[in-house]
Design a protein around this motif. Sequence first.
Motif, PDB file in Angstrom:
ATOM      1  N   LEU A 123       1.778  -2.253   4.984  1.00 47.27           N
ATOM      2  CA  LEU A 123       2.634  -1.421   4.115  1.00 47.27           C
ATOM      3  C   LEU A 123       3.243  -2.013   2.986  1.00 47.27           C
ATOM      4  CD1 LEU A 123       5.188   0.115   3.798  1.00 47.27           C
ATOM      5  CD2 LEU A 123       6.529  -1.729   4.863  1.00 47.27           C
ATOM      6  N   VAL A 124       2.428  -1.114   1.423  1.00 52.24           N
ATOM      7  CA  VAL A 124       2.306  -1.181   0.330  1.00 52.24           C
ATOM      8  C   VAL A 124       3.953  -1.545  -0.015  1.00 52.24           C
ATOM      9  CG1 VAL A 124       1.892  -0.753  -2.168  1.00 52.24           C
ATOM     10  CG2 VAL A 124       0.298  -0.780  -0.056  1.00 52.24           C
ATOM     11  N   HIS A 125       3.994  -2.564  -0.576  1.00 51.82           N
ATOM     12  CA  HIS A 125       5.439  -1.642  -0.711  1.00 51.82           C
ATOM     13  C   HIS A 125       5.733  -0.531  -2.665  1.00 51.82           C
ATOM     14  CE1 HIS A 125       9.631  -2.950  -3.675  1.00 51.82           C
ATOM     15  NE2 HIS A 125       9.728  -3.848  -2.505  1.00 51.82           N
ATOM     16  N   PRO A 126       7.276   0.070  -2.263  1.00 56.79           N
ATOM     17  CA  PRO A 126       6.905   0.520  -3.122  1.00 56.79           C
ATOM     18  C   PRO A 126       6.614   0.903  -4.786  1.00 56.79           C
ATOM     19  CG  PRO A 126       8.768   1.048  -2.091  1.00 56.79           C
ATOM     20  CD  PRO A 126       8.304  -0.040  -1.673  1.00 56.79           C
ATOM     21  N   GLU A 127       6.959  -0.152  -5.652  1.00 53.03           N
ATOM     22  CA  GLU A 127       6.906  -0.738  -6.353  1.00 53.03           C
ATOM     23  C   GLU A 127       5.659  -0.772  -6.467  1.00 53.03           C
ATOM     24  OE1 GLU A 127       8.796  -4.105 -10.190  1.00 53.03           O
ATOM     25  OE2 GLU A 127       8.668  -4.369  -7.381  1.00 53.03           O
ATOM     26  N   VAL A 128       4.808  -1.436  -5.953  1.00 54.86           N
ATOM     27  CA  VAL A 128       3.240  -2.566  -5.845  1.00 54.86           C
ATOM     28  C   VAL A 128       2.424  -1.064  -6.127  1.00 54.86           C
ATOM     29  CG1 VAL A 128       1.170  -3.225  -5.041  1.00 54.86           C
ATOM     30  CG2 VAL A 128       3.945  -4.299  -4.872  1.00 54.86           C
ATOM     31  N   ALA A 129       2.878  -0.111  -5.125  1.00 56.88           N
ATOM     32  CA  ALA A 129       1.857   0.930  -5.082  1.00 56.88           C
ATOM     33  C   ALA A 129       2.177   1.907  -6.247  1.00 56.88           C
ATOM     34  CB  ALA A 129       2.497   1.918  -3.179  1.00 56.88           C
ATOM     35  N   GLU A 130       3.475   2.312  -6.820  1.00 54.41           N
ATOM     36  CA  GLU A 130       3.620   3.189  -8.062  1.00 54.41           C
ATOM     37  C   GLU A 130       2.708   2.444  -8.541  1.00 54.41           C
ATOM     38  OE1 GLU A 130       7.625   4.478 -11.448  1.00 54.41           O
ATOM     39  OE2 GLU A 130       7.531   3.380  -9.231  1.00 54.41           O
ATOM     40  N   ALA A 131       2.419   0.673  -9.406  1.00 54.72           N
ATOM     41  CA  ALA A 131       1.902   0.493 -10.357  1.00 54.72           C
ATOM     42  C   ALA A 131       0.219   0.304  -9.969  1.00 54.72           C
ATOM     43  CB  ALA A 131       2.481  -1.485 -10.227  1.00 54.72           C
ATOM     44  N   LEU A 132      -0.209   0.728  -8.552  1.00 59.78           N
ATOM     45  CA  LEU A 132      -1.565   0.445  -8.314  1.00 59.78           C
ATOM     46  C   LEU A 132      -1.294   2.383  -8.790  1.00 59.78           C
ATOM     47  CD1 LEU A 132      -1.908  -1.534  -5.145  1.00 59.78           C
ATOM     48  CD2 LEU A 132      -2.790  -1.821  -7.436  1.00 59.78           C
ATOM     49  N   ALA A 133      -0.547   3.011  -7.986  1.00 60.80           N
ATOM     50  CA  ALA A 133      -1.233   4.743  -8.947  1.00 60.80           C
ATOM     51  C   ALA A 133      -1.274   4.576 -10.464  1.00 60.80           C
ATOM     52  CB  ALA A 133      -0.116   5.516  -8.574  1.00 60.80           C
ATOM     53  N   ALA A 134      -0.393   4.161 -11.014  1.00 57.33           N
ATOM     54  CA  ALA A 134      -0.380   4.772 -12.424  1.00 57.33           C
ATOM     55  C   ALA A 134      -1.797   3.436 -13.095  1.00 57.33           C
ATOM     56  CB  ALA A 134       1.199   4.397 -12.903  1.00 57.33           C
ATOM     57  N   HIS A 135      -2.875   2.559 -12.752  1.00 53.90           N
ATOM     58  CA  HIS A 135      -3.060   1.526 -13.096  1.00 53.90           C
ATOM     59  C   HIS A 135      -2.707   0.920 -14.664  1.00 53.90           C
ATOM     60  CE1 HIS A 135      -6.907   4.187 -11.215  1.00 53.90           C
ATOM     61  NE2 HIS A 135      -5.898   4.572 -11.746  1.00 53.90           N
ATOM     62  N   ARG A 136      -1.384   0.215 -13.333  1.00 53.76           N
ATOM     63  CA  ARG A 136      -0.612  -0.925 -13.942  1.00 53.76           C
ATOM     64  C   ARG A 136      -0.661  -2.433 -13.280  1.00 53.76           C
ATOM     65  NH1 ARG A 136       3.502   2.577 -13.142  1.00 53.76           N
ATOM     66  NH2 ARG A 136       4.741   0.815 -12.316  1.00 53.76           N
ATOM     67  N   PRO A 137      -0.598  -3.137 -13.896  1.00 47.94           N
ATOM     68  CA  PRO A 137      -1.790  -4.552 -14.178  1.00 47.94           C
ATOM     69  C   PRO A 137      -0.461  -4.589 -12.971  1.00 47.94           C
ATOM     70  CG  PRO A 137       0.283  -5.041 -16.049  1.00 47.94           C
ATOM     71  CD  PRO A 137      -0.069  -3.234 -15.518  1.00 47.94           C
ATOM     72  N   VAL A 138      -0.957  -5.576 -11.513  1.00 46.98           N
ATOM     73  CA  VAL A 138      -0.654  -5.475 -10.587  1.00 46.98           C
ATOM     74  C   VAL A 138      -1.504  -7.230 -10.018  1.00 46.98           C
ATOM     75  CG1 VAL A 138      -0.347  -5.598  -8.133  1.00 46.98           C
ATOM     76  CG2 VAL A 138       0.005  -4.376  -9.496  1.00 46.98           C
ATOM     77  N   VAL A 139      -0.737  -8.320  -9.585  1.00 46.87           N
ATOM     78  CA  VAL A 139      -1.344  -9.646  -9.302  1.00 46.87           C
ATOM     79  C   VAL A 139      -0.696  -9.927  -7.850  1.00 46.87           C
ATOM     80  CG1 VAL A 139      -0.632 -11.621  -9.683  1.00 46.87           C
ATOM     81  CG2 VAL A 139      -1.285 -10.315 -10.858  1.00 46.87           C
ATOM     82  N   ALA A 140      -2.016 -10.075  -6.978  1.00 46.16           N
ATOM     83  CA  ALA A 140      -1.108 -10.155  -5.727  1.00 46.16           C
ATOM     84  C   ALA A 140      -1.197 -12.269  -5.224  1.00 46.16           C
ATOM     85  CB  ALA A 140      -2.643 -10.383  -4.427  1.00 46.16           C
ATOM     86  N   LEU A 141      -0.348 -12.605  -4.407  1.00 45.36           N
ATOM     87  CA  LEU A 141       0.144 -14.363  -4.443  1.00 45.36           C
ATOM     88  C   LEU A 141       0.650 -14.589  -2.715  1.00 45.36           C
ATOM     89  CD1 LEU A 141       3.393 -13.685  -6.853  1.00 45.36           C
ATOM     90  CD2 LEU A 141       1.335 -14.762  -7.785  1.00 45.36           C
ATOM     91  N   GLU A 142      -0.231 -15.391  -2.651  1.00 39.95           N
ATOM     92  CA  GLU A 142      -0.087 -15.736  -0.699  1.00 39.95           C
ATOM     93  C   GLU A 142       1.061 -16.617  -1.040  1.00 39.95           C
ATOM     94  OE1 GLU A 142      -1.826 -20.082   0.431  1.00 39.95           O
ATOM     95  OE2 GLU A 142      -2.513 -19.967  -1.584  1.00 39.95           O
ATOM     96  N   SER A 143       1.165 -16.103   0.526  1.00 44.34           N
ATOM     97  CA  SER A 143       2.552 -16.810   1.021  1.00 44.34           C
ATOM     98  C   SER A 143       2.338 -18.539   1.821  1.00 44.34           C
ATOM     99  CB  SER A 143       3.351 -15.403   1.936  1.00 44.34           C
ATOM    100  OG  SER A 143       2.271 -15.132   2.953  1.00 44.34           O
ATOM    101  N   THR A 144       1.375 -18.479   2.127  1.00 46.99           N
ATOM    102  CA  THR A 144       1.119 -19.826   2.907  1.00 46.99           C
ATOM    103  C   THR A 144       1.688 -21.068   1.968  1.00 46.99           C
ATOM    104  OG1 THR A 144      -1.092 -19.504   4.160  1.00 46.99           O
ATOM    105  CG2 THR A 144      -0.703 -21.683   3.486  1.00 46.99           C
ATOM    106  N   ILE A 145       1.641 -21.151   0.527  1.00 44.99           N
ATOM    107  CA  ILE A 145       2.410 -21.738   0.041  1.00 44.99           C
ATOM    108  C   ILE A 145       3.765 -22.161   0.562  1.00 44.99           C
ATOM    109  CG2 ILE A 145       2.178 -20.472  -2.159  1.00 44.99           C
ATOM    110  CD1 ILE A 145       2.996 -22.822  -3.669  1.00 44.99           C
ATOM    111  N   ILE A 146       4.204 -20.862   0.524  1.00 45.21           N
ATOM    112  CA  ILE A 146       5.831 -20.907   0.380  1.00 45.21           C
ATOM    113  C   ILE A 146       5.820 -20.901   2.190  1.00 45.21           C
ATOM    114  CG2 ILE A 146       7.923 -18.823   0.956  1.00 45.21           C
ATOM    115  CD1 ILE A 146       5.775 -17.129  -1.026  1.00 45.21           C
ATOM    116  N   SER A 147       5.690 -20.912   2.986  1.00 45.69           N
ATOM    117  CA  SER A 147       5.915 -21.275   4.150  1.00 45.69           C
ATOM    118  C   SER A 147       5.650 -22.571   4.691  1.00 45.69           C
ATOM    119  CB  SER A 147       5.507 -20.473   5.606  1.00 45.69           C
ATOM    120  OG  SER A 147       4.315 -20.263   5.325  1.00 45.69           O
ATOM    121  N   HIS A 148       4.333 -23.059   4.087  1.00 43.87           N
ATOM    122  CA  HIS A 148       3.279 -24.445   4.073  1.00 43.87           C
ATOM    123  C   HIS A 148       2.955 -25.253   3.426  1.00 43.87           C
ATOM    124  CE1 HIS A 148       2.877 -21.978   7.794  1.00 43.87           C
ATOM    125  NE2 HIS A 148       2.650 -22.701   8.352  1.00 43.87           N
TER     126      HIS A 148
END
Length: 316
Positions: free
Chosen positions: A2-27
């Motif tokens: 499931l791609v968040h709508p804001e992320v999906a829109e940015a990817l479709a428009a070739h706008r910059p997106v940065v992935a972030l991990e979540s283990t740093i948040i939980s552990h």
Amino acid sequence: MLVHPEVAEALAAHRPVVALESTIISHGLPRPDNLRIAREIEDAVRQEGAVPATIAIVDGQARIGLDDDALARVAGATGAGEVDKVSVRDVAVVAARGGVGATTVASTAHLAARAGIRVFATGGLGGVHREARDTWDESADLTTLSRTAVLVVCAGVKSILDVGATLERLETLNVGVLGYRTERFPGFYLRDSGHPIGWQVDTPADVAAVLRAQDDLGTGGYGLVLANPIAAADELDRDLHDRTLNAGLAAAQAAGVRGKDVTPFLLEFFHRETHGASLAANVALVVANARLAAAVASHYAASHDAASHAPDAAAG
């Protein structure tokens, strides 16, 4: 996924997106500060003009970009149950069971690449552990990057690892390593791990040019590491670092801590024994990496637009 709508829109428009991990948040960060810091990391990406896409498994679904409720669940702020630490091999199991899982560098890179995200920011890369000659303990981050087309912006590898062996493995696996404004490989809390880097880049545009060259030359199937040293003002005192590391390694051995449990054990040990200094360094370097990743993603997106509008040389 499931791609968040804001992320999906940015990817479709070739706008910059940065992935972030979540283990740093939980552990990787103590509660309840972890949720606030997770938002700060996302804000750092936004301030540089890119869209953050924190990745996790929520109710059995791989999420590319989290809303605030999902972010709070991964941070454990809702009290809704255990959050598993999920590498690539664990993703299918947690998904099939409808669980909640925080993604490691490896699984974040894998899911980011599937979603079409090329740039990923984290704190420190996993690597070869110090006793790997006897234990064969090596992070899945390395082998995943050998077959995953992402740029990982990090502060090197955690100093609890065998840095030299990690660099050798990256070379063997065809994972390129770039030093951001440095010829020395950083050691997470420290600016210099004591090991050199073969290539230095000085601007986000330089990094984006390497990514574009990977695309053009067909080597983009391999990962790329951008090693960004912690700022001098945020670096942990080296003597304090070395004393704490030696004590932490001894404590882990005495407690029988092994495998994937070593890193969270030592991070907590550092936080406790340095009275929060290591946590401050950790937060500072992650935010800095997020900012740099956003700048690189912006230049990479701009280069895509320039390439798509360039005249066809063959047609000329």
